[in-house]
Each structure stands twice: as structure tokens, then as C-alpha cells.
Design a protein around this motif. Structure first.
Motif, PDB file in Angstrom:
ATOM      1  N   ALA A 284       0.864  -1.233  -0.020  1.00  0.00           N
ATOM      2  CA  ALA A 284       0.013   0.008   0.004  1.00  0.00           C
ATOM      3  C   ALA A 284       0.912   1.352  -0.032  1.00  0.00           C
ATOM      4  CB  ALA A 284      -1.027   0.072   1.186  1.00  0.00           C
ATOM      5  N   PRO A 285       0.502   2.329  -0.796  1.00  0.00           N
ATOM      6  CA  PRO A 285       1.383   3.552  -0.871  1.00  0.00           C
ATOM      7  C   PRO A 285       1.773   4.094   0.631  1.00  0.00           C
ATOM      8  CG  PRO A 285      -0.414   3.567  -2.431  1.00  0.00           C
ATOM      9  CD  PRO A 285      -0.679   2.380  -1.817  1.00  0.00           C
ATOM     10  N   GLU A 286       0.960   3.986   1.429  1.00  0.00           N
ATOM     11  CA  GLU A 286       1.130   4.806   2.702  1.00  0.00           C
ATOM     12  C   GLU A 286       2.228   4.024   3.760  1.00  0.00           C
ATOM     13  OE1 GLU A 286      -2.650   2.325   3.460  1.00  0.00           O
ATOM     14  OE2 GLU A 286      -1.967   3.501   1.772  1.00  0.00           O
ATOM     15  N   VAL A 287       2.193   2.443   3.232  1.00  0.00           N
ATOM     16  CA  VAL A 287       3.048   1.816   3.997  1.00  0.00           C
ATOM     17  C   VAL A 287       4.627   2.122   3.659  1.00  0.00           C
ATOM     18  CG1 VAL A 287       3.932  -0.485   4.638  1.00  0.00           C
ATOM     19  CG2 VAL A 287       1.719   0.002   4.241  1.00  0.00           C
ATOM     20  N   PHE A 288       4.715   2.377   2.501  1.00  0.00           N
ATOM     21  CA  PHE A 288       6.239   2.756   1.844  1.00  0.00           C
ATOM     22  C   PHE A 288       6.356   4.241   2.191  1.00  0.00           C
ATOM     23  CE2 PHE A 288       8.614   4.321  -1.795  1.00  0.00           C
ATOM     24  CZ  PHE A 288       9.796   3.951  -1.459  1.00  0.00           C
ATOM     25  N   ALA A 289       5.543   4.996   2.467  1.00  0.00           N
ATOM     26  CA  ALA A 289       5.799   6.289   2.497  1.00  0.00           C
ATOM     27  C   ALA A 289       5.995   6.555   3.919  1.00  0.00           C
ATOM     28  CB  ALA A 289       4.402   7.088   2.027  1.00  0.00           C
ATOM     29  N   SER A 290       5.434   5.659   4.798  1.00  0.00           N
ATOM     30  CA  SER A 290       5.985   5.937   6.207  1.00  0.00           C
ATOM     31  C   SER A 290       7.138   5.309   6.405  1.00  0.00           C
ATOM     32  CB  SER A 290       4.719   4.971   7.075  1.00  0.00           C
ATOM     33  OG  SER A 290       3.672   5.560   6.980  1.00  0.00           O
ATOM     34  N   ALA A 291       7.616   4.380   5.734  1.00  0.00           N
ATOM     35  CA  ALA A 291       8.969   3.814   6.083  1.00  0.00           C
ATOM     36  C   ALA A 291       9.909   4.771   5.694  1.00  0.00           C
ATOM     37  CB  ALA A 291       9.030   2.653   5.173  1.00  0.00           C
ATOM     38  N   VAL A 292       9.866   5.629   4.506  1.00  0.00           N
ATOM     39  CA  VAL A 292      10.934   6.422   3.911  1.00  0.00           C
ATOM     40  C   VAL A 292      10.860   7.724   4.982  1.00  0.00           C
ATOM     41  CG1 VAL A 292      11.280   8.086   2.061  1.00  0.00           C
ATOM     42  CG2 VAL A 292      10.436   5.649   1.756  1.00  0.00           C
ATOM     43  N   GLU A 293       9.700   8.166   5.443  1.00  0.00           N
ATOM     44  CA  GLU A 293       9.430   9.369   6.239  1.00  0.00           C
ATOM     45  C   GLU A 293      10.321   8.985   7.729  1.00  0.00           C
ATOM     46  OE1 GLU A 293       5.333  10.019   6.848  1.00  0.00           O
ATOM     47  OE2 GLU A 293       5.295  10.977   5.051  1.00  0.00           O
ATOM     48  N   SER A 294      10.429   7.717   7.970  1.00  0.00           N
ATOM     49  CA  SER A 294      10.943   7.327   9.216  1.00  0.00           C
ATOM     50  C   SER A 294      12.668   7.428   9.180  1.00  0.00           C
ATOM     51  CB  SER A 294      10.361   6.164  10.001  1.00  0.00           C
ATOM     52  OG  SER A 294      11.003   4.854   9.010  1.00  0.00           O
TER      53      SER A 294
ATOM     54  N   ARG B 102      -9.883   9.712  -8.630  1.00  0.00           N
ATOM     55  CA  ARG B 102      -9.060  10.115  -9.709  1.00  0.00           C
ATOM     56  C   ARG B 102      -7.818  10.297  -9.609  1.00  0.00           C
ATOM     57  NH1 ARG B 102     -10.995  13.617 -14.845  1.00  0.00           N
ATOM     58  NH2 ARG B 102      -9.367  13.717 -16.058  1.00  0.00           N
ATOM     59  N   ALA B 103      -7.593  11.102  -8.927  1.00  0.00           N
ATOM     60  CA  ALA B 103      -6.453  11.935  -8.504  1.00  0.00           C
ATOM     61  C   ALA B 103      -5.369  10.863  -7.951  1.00  0.00           C
ATOM     62  CB  ALA B 103      -6.504  13.018  -7.659  1.00  0.00           C
ATOM     63  N   GLU B 104      -5.866   9.884  -6.989  1.00  0.00           N
ATOM     64  CA  GLU B 104      -5.008   8.966  -6.366  1.00  0.00           C
ATOM     65  C   GLU B 104      -4.749   7.888  -7.534  1.00  0.00           C
ATOM     66  OE1 GLU B 104      -5.511   5.322  -3.428  1.00  0.00           O
ATOM     67  OE2 GLU B 104      -7.167   5.998  -4.343  1.00  0.00           O
TER      68      GLU B 104
ATOM     69  N   GLU C 296       6.926  10.678  -1.272  1.00  0.00           N
ATOM     70  CA  GLU C 296       6.233  11.784  -0.945  1.00  0.00           C
ATOM     71  C   GLU C 296       4.902  11.796  -1.806  1.00  0.00           C
ATOM     72  OE1 GLU C 296       8.852  15.026  -1.775  1.00  0.00           O
ATOM     73  OE2 GLU C 296      10.227  14.674   0.068  1.00  0.00           O
ATOM     74  N   LEU C 297       5.064  11.518  -3.165  1.00  0.00           N
ATOM     75  CA  LEU C 297       3.976  11.317  -4.205  1.00  0.00           C
ATOM     76  C   LEU C 297       2.894  10.318  -3.536  1.00  0.00           C
ATOM     77  CD1 LEU C 297       2.544  12.558  -6.706  1.00  0.00           C
ATOM     78  CD2 LEU C 297       3.696  10.898  -7.878  1.00  0.00           C
ATOM     79  N   LEU C 298       3.464   9.219  -3.076  1.00  0.00           N
ATOM     80  CA  LEU C 298       2.503   7.949  -2.622  1.00  0.00           C
ATOM     81  C   LEU C 298       1.919   8.306  -1.289  1.00  0.00           C
ATOM     82  CD1 LEU C 298       4.550   4.741  -3.263  1.00  0.00           C
ATOM     83  CD2 LEU C 298       2.581   5.784  -4.623  1.00  0.00           C
ATOM     84  N   ARG C 299       2.456   9.326  -0.414  1.00  0.00           N
ATOM     85  CA  ARG C 299       1.864   9.901   1.034  1.00  0.00           C
ATOM     86  C   ARG C 299       0.760  10.829   0.432  1.00  0.00           C
ATOM     87  NH1 ARG C 299       0.839   8.282   5.648  1.00  0.00           N
ATOM     88  NH2 ARG C 299       2.828   8.075   6.133  1.00  0.00           N
ATOM     89  N   ALA C 300       1.223  11.701  -0.445  1.00  0.00           N
ATOM     90  CA  ALA C 300      -0.073  12.650  -0.838  1.00  0.00           C
ATOM     91  C   ALA C 300      -1.105  11.913  -1.460  1.00  0.00           C
ATOM     92  CB  ALA C 300       0.607  13.667  -1.969  1.00  0.00           C
TER      93      ALA C 300
END
Length: 650
Positions: A9-19, A248-250, A233-237
Motif C-alpha cells: 500500500a502506498p502509505e506503508v512505503f511512504a511511512s517507512a521512508v519518512e522514518s 481519480r487523482a489518487e 512523497e507522491l505516494l503519501r499525497a
């Protein structure tokens, strides 16, 4: 082959990068690349990747086969969970679809599950116009260059104006999007009388603004600079957009990340054209949403599998060989229903071109139904309990039943020369001459627009496309009905998949009865006895190759795609050489004045970087460049669609 890494899921990868710390973020791209080809161990519902001597990452996908929670990813190193190993493995996994968190649906077949680390997503056959989503816009001659307001109606999702000669018609790619879930914020209702508009909520406007900023950063950096951090960052957004119901934007943001990874992967075919189209779609949708555009189609819907209410009656169209990356090969059988929606029955597995050649007559199974691709393409199917993917693929889900049914002839073009079978284009043409491996033809009925090209859909020597076009080119004056896909990069080129006789004329093909009135150019071999013995010579003189060349609009496309590859710095280069290559001058001479002005303005905007009193980039400068690139890309899409209507439609 090693089993595939599961979608994440996009948010899982985004969270790992943010940490990660700043230092570890700088090493993330190299860590992801180092995982390419690393063996993957599976068992007991887990996936394990060894990342060095003392680190092993374990992924435990949920029932849907997707990692949807950070707790489903673990690493044995001392820095876990804020470690580089975990972020790198998650970055090597394919990006999950938007509906993965909602639907407990298994991954799409064995081909999707057999890929080494570093291959981002399953390879699907070329989906044609429905595969690359982009806005349908009329040419921007009514817009001042550099304006950030994008006029024009919004297209139906699934129709690509670069390849669809009639972008105003309903989408015919077989997609069936389910209604989207309600957004997180309520919409203000404006207007009075019979017409009311839904103004996006403040939450949705903020989410769209965040997506615009992230997409603009990717565009400014180019493919080389848009590594894992910018992707995260794009996946978090995109996840924020999902929470507010901007489906549609997602979906557009997820497409950008997937195509960006394809373009950056040296082992995969170039994906520059589809990446540019995906960026255009994402920037256009978010630009309009953050400006509080009330168009409800900007919200979109979650792309889910579709289940028709009753039996699905399908008719075979043709077979298309598929030669994909990573040694994949096979066939896709195209079908159409009574309403003109296109469907596909894919059979793509490891085996490369040799399997693509054999697969044309291979067995095809839809649950308990067993036949072969030749018979299905000439006949049809009645499918009960059908499950259809958003791109039109028929899925062999439990409960699906299929039975063989009679086929029918191709839908003839209308008197003006236009026709469609699903997402494919149907045209009657007259053979004029050859130009290398290409075939020059005139679209019937003749309109005096000059010849157009038929180019081989696949040039691999294992397949029959090139040999069949060479045979057709030996018979000037021959009239044939062609089913194919318009070339996304050349307005005057059609890539044919199959041909058939034109009824009512003797100057056409004589095909065997067992071919049932059509020849698949990738599999069937045309012979001398398939052609009439005496063909009347065409009245018009044989054209030269130069008369079938595309207009110079390719110069605008080159600049648009150069900006995607090299970022803002590369887009600024043409403005520094004072049009040394004469691109703007050639566009003006050919009548593309707006295109010339937009191209010149894009280079000038890219070269000029406004800064505030502290030397930082001004906020309006960060918006001006992506807005100008978007204006140029929207003009390009509209102008290319207009050219295709001119050449391929009466």
C-alpha cells in the motif's frame, strides 16, 4: 524464477521512508537497486528477503495478498523499524492498487507472482487507448501561452486523445468503474434552478494541492532525479487524496509512480510516453481541484472488478501476439460485446517470442471451459458470472462459467470512414505503396488528405506482421478492412492487428472459409491465392514516403518529454540556444503557431528561476513551471487528437 514481492500500500512505503534519517534517505535509491535479482523466500504466508549478513526483512501480506499495514513488515537489524533495509524492500515491491485496502482479492495470476526483486509490477499486454489515461482537450488556440487556466471539457476516463480519433465518444475500453465512496469532507452545493454544482470541500482542495506540489517536484527533478524519496512523497499525497475521496487523482498518482519506476528500470522497456501522459493527467486533475472546479468527474471512482448483472455475450475480434519484458510472451484475444465495449482474454507467461508465436493456437481455459485462441477469436463466448478488470480483462474467478458461441463479422466503418471495435480502430483502406517495412495506404472513402501508414504492430522475426505487410504492399490498388491501434506518437500511423475483405468490391482479399473472413497479421500467413489475380491500378499516382510524414508537432512532444526525462534544467536548454535547431520556426511555418509559442514560453519559464530576498525559490515560481508544462502538454494532446480526426476520420 523467484516468487514476486507482494504489492505494498502506498502509505506503508511512504511511512517507512519518512522514518529514515536524512543520511539514510540519500542512500535509499542505491539500496533499492542493490536488491535487483536478490532471491526471495516464501512460505507460511510470509515473504523473506536477505539484506546482508545480519538483516532479513519479512513481509506478511494480508488476505488480499497486499501489505497494507506497517506491522506486516519487519527487519531483524538493530535500527528496525527505522532502517534502510525495510524501506528498500518496500520500495522494490509493486505499488498496490487503490482498492487493495478495501477488497480481499488475490493477486492477478501466476505471472504476477513470479518476478525477482526489483521488477516493479506485473507486465500486462498493451492495453491501447484504454491503458494510458489522459485528459481530452481541444487545442489551446483560445488560451494565452503561460496561462494557468486550462479550458475545455473533461474526457471520460479510459479514452486517450493521443490514439482515439473521436475523443468525444463514450469510452469503449471495457472498463467498469464502481461508484466511489463518499469523500471525507462534505461538498458545498452551489447554484440554483435546474443546475447545481458540487464545490470541492476544503479537505479535498488541500489534498489536491498536496498532490500538485508532489507531482511538480517529480516533474522538476526529471526521471533521473525522482528517486524513492520523491516517489514516497507522491505516494503519501496519494494516500491523503484517497482519504478525502479523490479517487481519480489518487489513481493518477499511482500510475505516475509505476511508470516512473518503469522508466528508471534499465531492464524494462521505455515508458516515457505513458509517463508524460500520466503526469499530464495528474497535474491537470489536481490543478482543477485546487482551483475548486465543481466538475464531478474530477472526483472519479475506485477502480474495481466489474460483475455484469447477467450473462455476457461476446464476439471474437482478433488475436494479438505479446512479447513483454523479463522473457514474457503470449497472446491476447480481443472480444467485443453488443454495446461496443472491448474485452480481452490474455494468456501471457514466461517464454518470450517463441511462446508468443505458439500461443496463437494454444488452449485457453476459463474455469471449466476449454477451447483455443483461434476458435475464440473467430467465434465468441457466453460468460455467466463474469468478472471483468477495469482494463477489460476477463478474470477466471470462482463461479465464472463460459460456453462457446457463434461469432459475427467486424462492425463496418460508417460512411464517413470512422469505426471502432472496442478500443481498436476499424478502417477501410486502399494499398498505395511500400516504404521500407511500412505500408502506405489511402483511407476510404478518399478525401484527398494524402496517404497514411500501416506499420508492423510487432517487428520480431518470429511473428508474421512484417511479412504480411510486405505481401500486401505487392498489390497496389487492393482494398482491405483493417483493425488496429493508432500509434500514440505518430498521427498518420496505424498499427494493424488483423485484416479482412471489403464487401462489395472484387479488388479485395480472398480468404479461406476456415479463416472465417479475417486474417490475424501476427499469426496467419497471407499467400498468393489470397489475392485477386488482376487488380485495377489505383487512379492516383503512387505517393512518395515524404507525403506520409507526420506534421512537425513531434517537435512539441520532444520538448514535453525532454522535460519529463531531464527535469526543469533540460527544459530550459532550448531557450538558451535561441532556437538553433529551428523547432519554433518549423512549427510556425506549418501553422502550429500556438504550439510554437507554448514551446518557447516553456523554455523561458524553465530557465528563469525567481527568488525571494533570502535567495529561496519564490512560491509562485514553483507553480509557474509545472503550470506552463501542463499548458503545453494539454495543447499537445488536443492537437494530436485533432490530427488523428483529420487523417483517420471522414
Amino acid at each position: 524464477m523467484s516468487p514476486s514481492l507482494p504489492p505494498v500500500a502506498p502509505e506503508v512505503f511512504a511511512s517507512a521512508v519518512e522514518s529514515l534519517t536524512t543520511r539514510l534517505r540519500g542512500r535509499l535509491d542505491a539500496a533499492v537497486e542493490a536488491l535487483a535479482g536478490t532471491p526471495v523466500i516464501t512460505g507460511d504466508g510470509t515473504v523473506r528477503v536477505r539484506c546482508g549478513e545480519d538483516a532479513r526483512v519479512t513481509l506478511t501480506p494480508g488476505p488480499s495478498g497486499t501489505v497494507t499495514d506497517p506491522g506486516q513488515a519487519h527487519c531483524t537489524c538493530l535500527l528496525a523499524p527505522r532502517c534502510l533495509h525495510l524501506a528498500a524492500v518496500l520500495g522494490a515491491c509493486p505499488v498496490a492498487d487503490a482498492s487493495a485496502a478495501d477488497d480481499a482479492t488475490p493477486a492477478d495470476g501466476p505471472a504476477d507472482r513470479a518476478r525477482p526483486v526489483g521488477r516493479d509490477r506485473p507486465t500486462e499486454p498493451d492495453r491501447g487507448p484504454g491503458g494510458a489515461r489522459g485528459p481530452d482537450r481541444t487545442p489551446g488556440s483560445d488560451r494565452t501561452p503561460g496561462s494557468d487556466r486550462m479550458p475545455g471539457p473533461h474526457r471520460t476516463a479510459g479514452t486517450d486523445p493521443r490514439t482515439d480519433p473521436d475523443p468525444d465518444r463514450p469510452a469503449a475500453d471495457g472498463s467498469r468503474a464502481a461508484p466511489g465512496r463518499p469523500g471525507a469532507g462534505t461538498e458545498a452545493l452551489a447554484g440554483s434552478g435546474r443546475r447545481s454544482v458540487h464545490v470541492p470541500s476544503a479537505d479535498r482542495i488541500r489534498a489536491a494541492s498536496g498532490l500538485w506540489t508532489a507531482a511538480a517536484a517529480v516533474l522538476s527533478a526529471g526521471t533521473a532525479g525522482a528517486g524513492a524519496v520523491l516517489q514516497a512523497e507522491l505516494l503519501r499525497a496519494a494516500h491523503t487524496a484517497r482519504l478525502t475521496g479523490l479517487h481519480r487523482a489518487e489513481a493518477a498518482a499511482l500510475d505516475v509512480v509505476r511508470h516512473l519506476r518503469d522508466e528508471r528500470d534499465p531492464h524494462r522497456p521505455r515508458a516515457l510516453t505513458v509517463l508524460a501522459d500520466a503526469l499530464r493527467e495528474l497535474l491537470l486533475v489536481t490543478h482543477r481541484l485546487r482551483a475548486a472546479d465543481p466538475d464531478p468527474e474530477l472526483i472519479g471512482a475506485v477502480r474495481r472488478h466489474h460483475r455484469p448483472d447477467g450473462p455476457l455475450r461476446l464476439y471474437g475480434v482478433c488475436r494479438e501476439p505479446v512479447v513483454g519484458p523479463d522473457g514474457l510472451g503470449g497472446v491476447v484475444t480481443h472480444l467485443v460485446d453488443d454495446d461496443g465495449h472491448g474485452y480481452t482474454l490474455p494468456d501471457v507467461k514466461p517464454g518470450g517470442p517463441a511462446r508468443a508465436r505458439r500461443a496463437g493456437t494454444a488452449h485457453v481455459a476459463v474455469r471449466s471451459f476449454l477451447s483455443d485462441h483461434f476458435r475464440v477469436s473467430r467465434g465468441g463466448l457466453v460468460v455467466t458470472g463474469a468478472v471483468v478488470a477495469p482494463d477489460g480483462r476477463l478474470l477466471p474467478e470462482p463461479g465464472v462459467r463460459a460456453a462457446f458461441a457463434a461469432g459475427r463479422p467486424w462492425t463496418p466503418p460508417d460512411p464517413a470512414g470512422a469505426g471502432h471495435i472496442g478500443s481498436l480502430t476499424v478502417r477501410d483502406v486502399e494499398v498505395a505503396a511500400t516504404d521500407g517495412e511500412d505500408l502506405l495506404v489511402r483511407v476510404l472513402p478518399g478525401r484527398g488528405d494524402g496517404p497514411v501508414r500501416l506499420a508492423p504492430a510487432h517487428r520480431h522475426p518470429f511473428l508474421a506482421h512484417t511479412a504480411n505487410l510486405r505481401r500486401l504492399g505487392e498489390h497496389p490498388g487492393l482494398r482491405i478492412r483493417v483493425v488496429g491501434r493508432l500509434d500514440p506518437d505518430r498521427a498518420t500511423t496505424l498499427r494493424p492487428l488483423a485484416v479482412a475483405p471489403v464487401p462489395g468490391t472484387g479488388a479485395t482479399l480472398w480468404l479461406p472459409d476456415d479463416w472465417q473472413g479475417r486474417a490475424d497479421l501476427g499469426y496467419d500467413h497471407l499467400r498468393d491465392d489470397h489475392f485477386p489475380p488482376d487488380l485495377p491500378r489505383p487512379f492516383e499516382p503512387v505517393p512518395t514516403a515524404a507525403t506520409a510524414d507526420d506534421p512537425p508537432l513531434w517537435r512539441v512532444r520532444r520538448l514535453v518529454e525532454l522535460a519529463v526525462v531531464g527535469g526543469r534544467r533540460a527544459a530550459a536548454e532550448p531557450s538558451r540556444d535561441n532556437d538553433r535547431h529551428g523547432h519554433a520556426a518549423a512549427l510556425r511555418r506549418s501553422g502550429f503557431v500556438t504550439g510554437a509559442e507554448l514551446a518557447v514560453t516553456l523554455g523561458a519559464v524553465a530557465a528563469h528561476r525567481a527568488r525571494d530576498a533570502f535567495g529561496r525559490l519564490a512560491a509562485d515560481d514553483q507553480d509557474r513551471y509545472p503550470a506552463q508544462w501542463l499548458a503545453t502538454a494539454v495543447y499537445l494532446a488536443g492537437a494530436e487528437a485533432a490530427l488523428r480526426r483529420k487523417f483517420w476520420r471522414g
